[in-house]
Design an enzyme around this catalytic site. Structure first.
Site, PDB file in Angstrom:
ATOM      1  N   ASN A   1     -10.109  -0.925  -2.154  1.00  0.00           N
ATOM      2  CA  ASN A   1      -8.639  -0.649  -1.756  1.00  0.00           C
ATOM      3  C   ASN A   1      -7.810  -1.265  -2.914  1.00  0.00           C
ATOM      4  OD1 ASN A   1      -6.081  -0.870  -1.034  1.00  0.00           O
ATOM      5  ND2 ASN A   1      -6.676  -1.357   1.343  1.00  0.00           N
TER       6      ASN A   1
ATOM      7  N   CYS B   1       0.893  -1.202   0.071  1.00  0.00           N
ATOM      8  CA  CYS B   1      -0.083   0.147  -0.058  1.00  0.00           C
ATOM      9  C   CYS B   1       0.962   1.270   0.057  1.00  0.00           C
ATOM     10  CB  CYS B   1      -0.994   0.052   1.228  1.00  0.00           C
ATOM     11  SG  CYS B   1      -1.890  -1.333   1.185  1.00  0.00           S
TER      12      CYS B   1
ATOM     13  N   HIS C   1      -3.728   6.877   1.116  1.00  0.00           N
ATOM     14  CA  HIS C   1      -3.893   5.667   0.430  1.00  0.00           C
ATOM     15  C   HIS C   1      -5.289   5.133   0.917  1.00  0.00           C
ATOM     16  CE1 HIS C   1      -4.043   1.475  -0.155  1.00  0.00           C
ATOM     17  NE2 HIS C   1      -3.929   1.199   1.290  1.00  0.00           N
TER      18      HIS C   1
HETATM   19  N1  ACO Z   1     -19.250  -9.644   5.578  1.00  0.00           N
HETATM   20  C1  ACO Z   1     -19.933 -10.172   6.780  1.00  0.00           C
HETATM   21  N2  ACO Z   1     -19.488 -10.448   7.864  1.00  0.00           N
HETATM   22  C2  ACO Z   1     -18.043 -10.351   7.825  1.00  0.00           C
HETATM   23  C3  ACO Z   1     -17.023 -10.037   6.783  1.00  0.00           C
HETATM   24  C4  ACO Z   1     -18.018  -9.640   5.608  1.00  0.00           C
HETATM   25  N3  ACO Z   1     -17.200  -9.360   4.255  1.00  0.00           N
HETATM   26  N4  ACO Z   1     -15.952 -10.125   7.122  1.00  0.00           N
HETATM   27  C5  ACO Z   1     -16.005 -10.422   8.200  1.00  0.00           C
HETATM   28  N5  ACO Z   1     -16.985 -10.938   8.813  1.00  0.00           N
HETATM   29  C6  ACO Z   1     -17.200 -11.250  10.075  1.00  0.00           C
HETATM   30  C7  ACO Z   1     -16.534 -11.945  10.810  1.00  0.00           C
HETATM   31  O1  ACO Z   1     -16.533 -13.351  10.548  1.00  0.00           O
HETATM   32  C8  ACO Z   1     -16.727 -11.832  12.423  1.00  0.00           C
HETATM   33  O2  ACO Z   1     -17.835 -12.507  12.647  1.00  0.00           O
HETATM   34  P1  ACO Z   1     -17.861 -13.193  14.099  1.00  0.00           P
HETATM   35  O3  ACO Z   1     -17.976 -12.019  15.254  1.00  0.00           O
HETATM   36  O4  ACO Z   1     -19.134 -13.936  13.887  1.00  0.00           O
HETATM   37  O5  ACO Z   1     -16.700 -14.036  14.056  1.00  0.00           O
HETATM   38  C9  ACO Z   1     -17.284 -10.153  12.242  1.00  0.00           C
HETATM   39  O6  ACO Z   1     -17.668 -10.049  10.995  1.00  0.00           O
HETATM   40  C10 ACO Z   1     -16.340  -9.081  12.859  1.00  0.00           C
HETATM   41  O7  ACO Z   1     -15.153  -9.590  11.990  1.00  0.00           O
HETATM   42  P2  ACO Z   1     -13.889  -8.575  12.331  1.00  0.00           P
HETATM   43  O8  ACO Z   1     -12.775  -9.005  11.595  1.00  0.00           O
HETATM   44  O9  ACO Z   1     -13.779  -8.543  13.946  1.00  0.00           O
HETATM   45  O10 ACO Z   1     -14.444  -6.994  11.644  1.00  0.00           O
HETATM   46  P3  ACO Z   1     -13.891  -5.523  11.759  1.00  0.00           P
HETATM   47  O11 ACO Z   1     -15.299  -4.954  12.503  1.00  0.00           O
HETATM   48  O12 ACO Z   1     -12.551  -5.721  12.490  1.00  0.00           O
HETATM   49  O13 ACO Z   1     -13.866  -5.505  10.546  1.00  0.00           O
HETATM   50  C11 ACO Z   1     -12.085  -4.831   8.859  1.00  0.00           C
HETATM   51  C12 ACO Z   1     -12.984  -5.899   9.546  1.00  0.00           C
HETATM   52  C13 ACO Z   1     -13.164  -3.999   7.961  1.00  0.00           C
HETATM   53  C14 ACO Z   1     -11.256  -5.400   7.879  1.00  0.00           C
HETATM   54  C15 ACO Z   1     -11.423  -3.633   9.669  1.00  0.00           C
HETATM   55  O14 ACO Z   1     -10.675  -4.585  10.862  1.00  0.00           O
HETATM   56  C16 ACO Z   1     -10.563  -3.052   8.995  1.00  0.00           C
HETATM   57  O15 ACO Z   1     -11.059  -2.062   8.456  1.00  0.00           O
HETATM   58  N6  ACO Z   1      -9.391  -3.109   9.187  1.00  0.00           N
HETATM   59  C17 ACO Z   1      -8.315  -2.246   8.554  1.00  0.00           C
HETATM   60  C18 ACO Z   1      -7.639  -2.925   7.874  1.00  0.00           C
HETATM   61  C19 ACO Z   1      -7.698  -2.306   6.519  1.00  0.00           C
HETATM   62  O16 ACO Z   1      -8.143  -1.270   6.066  1.00  0.00           O
HETATM   63  N7  ACO Z   1      -7.135  -2.978   5.600  1.00  0.00           N
HETATM   64  C20 ACO Z   1      -7.175  -2.543   4.387  1.00  0.00           C
HETATM   65  C21 ACO Z   1      -5.928  -3.324   3.685  1.00  0.00           C
HETATM   66  S1  ACO Z   1      -4.331  -2.799   4.500  1.00  0.00           S
HETATM   67  C22 ACO Z   1      -4.260  -1.341   4.064  1.00  0.00           C
HETATM   68  O17 ACO Z   1      -4.357  -0.708   2.950  1.00  0.00           O
HETATM   69  C23 ACO Z   1      -3.690  -0.605   5.092  1.00  0.00           C
END
Ligand code: ACO
Length: 336
Positions: A293, A115, A263
């Protein structure tokens, strides 16, 4: 010593739009979940028969940037390409772009900083121009993520986030030391390499799903792993740090920012940074809602769109900032 400035910009995204509702047909997810967590409404994913690859998309974006720069392709002295999704494990797509664009046999360098890749690539290009070694450098970020994602419910925490696309700029010599790239700032912390990673390479032009059919279907080493919440927490801290570092280096204040191009990791991260720096909606540009992304391509795509929409004017202070796998993070402070 010279400065360097962006004299041409372009981007390319595949035509095929995949909405969050489309995703609900192939995995257990919902438009509400994806929008609430990431801000993403749709992304571009190439169709299975498409000729688009990381190299061809990068070349399409680069062609536009060269045309807008008003130079000939053979005025390009060097090519720097950032990607995490190369067409081949080796060689990198930089050389393919040299060939596709029929540019004379200049050097082509590939940058592997995910990224942060575009800002790293821009920083490298800036050094070559500062020393006078090169005059015009093509800097490209291009990603074809859709071949490498696990699009089943198992991979939904990652696959809904990423999109395909490419962006490019022509960086050129600037005689005025107060214009162009004022400084760049690069960091890494390999301690967290495994928090956002693909263990095995997606080899050649085969879809990962096909590779998996021939191998152990439970082998997830070919698809990205991301510790989402850990990445989120680190991203917001590092974005703030690296923007401040750039401002302080140049004796600037947050009030001096005319346009921040973060980004496009996640809309929530961008909104967090916007709040921290007290920026109005006109002082930050986001398009993750439309493209997801696109990793190394996200900053040049967003920068090009903002410029096309007249949101960046001569004399503006433009800040680029990135964070991603590695972890790596980086910023560039630009007087447009
Ligand atoms: N649809 C529905 N449910 C989902 C999905 C989906 N696509 N993905 C995960 N879930 C579920 C999980 O299974 C989990 O279920 P559970 O509670 O029954 O176990 C629940 O949703 C919560 O999952 P988490 O992973 O805890 O969700 P979170 O609120 O952390 O959101 C996310 C995930 C969006 C990835 C978040 O952590 C985030 O934005 N992180 C930042 C990372 C980022 O932006 N990465 C981009 C790439 S890296 C970069 O560019 C820097």
């Amino acid at each position: 010593m010279y400065n360097s400035k962006i004299i041409g910009l372009g981007f390319y995204v595949p035509d095929n739009i995949v909405t969050n509702d489309d995703l609900t047909k192939i995995m257990d997810t919902s438009d509400e979940w994806v929008q609430e967590r990431t801000g993403i409404k749709e992304r571009r994913w190439i169709t299975e028969g498409s000729d688009d690859t990381t190299a061809t998309m990068g070349a399409k974006a680069a062609k536009i940037a060269i045309e807008r720069a008003g130079i000939d392709k053979d005025d390009i002295d060097f090519i720097i390409l950032a990607t995490l999704s190369p067409d081949y494990y080796f060689p990198g797509p930089g050389v393919q772009i040299q060939h596709i664009l029929d540019i004379k046999t200049v050097g082509a360098l590939d940058v592997r900083n995910q990224c942060s890749g575009f800002v790293y690539a821009l920083s490298v290009a800036d050094q070559y121009i500062k020393t006078g070694m090169y005059k015009n450098i093509l800097v490209i970020g291009s990603e074809l993520h859709s071949r490498g994602l696990d699009k089943t419910t198992r991979g939904r925490g990652v696959s809904v986030i990423f999109g395909d696309g490419a962006g490019a700029v022509v960086l050129s010599r600037e005689e005025n030391p107060k214009k162009g790239i004022l400084s760049t700032h690069l960091h890494s912390q390999g301690e967290f390499a495994e928090e956002l990673t693909v263990i095995a390479p997606a080899m050649g032009k085969r879809w990962v799903t096909d590779i998996l059919k021939d191998n152990d279907p439970d082998d997830i080493s070919y698809t990205p792993y991301m510790n989402g919440q850990f990445v989120f927490k680190n991203a917001v801290v590092r974005f703030n740090e690296v923007i401040m570092e750039g401002l302080l280096t140049n004796n600037l204040k947050k009030e001096d920012i005319d346009m921040l191009i973060p980004h496009q990791a996640n809309l929530r991260i961008s909104q967090f940074v916007q709040k921290k720096f007290a920026l109005t909606d006109d002082q930050i540009y986001n398009n993750i809602m439309q493209y997801g992304n696109t990793t190394a391509a996200s900053i040049p795509i967003a920068l090009t769109e903002a410029w096309e929409q007249g949101k960046i004017k001569e004399g503006d202070l433009v800040v680029l900032a990135a964070f991603g796998s590695g972890f790596t993070w980086a910023s560039a402070i630009i007087r447009w």
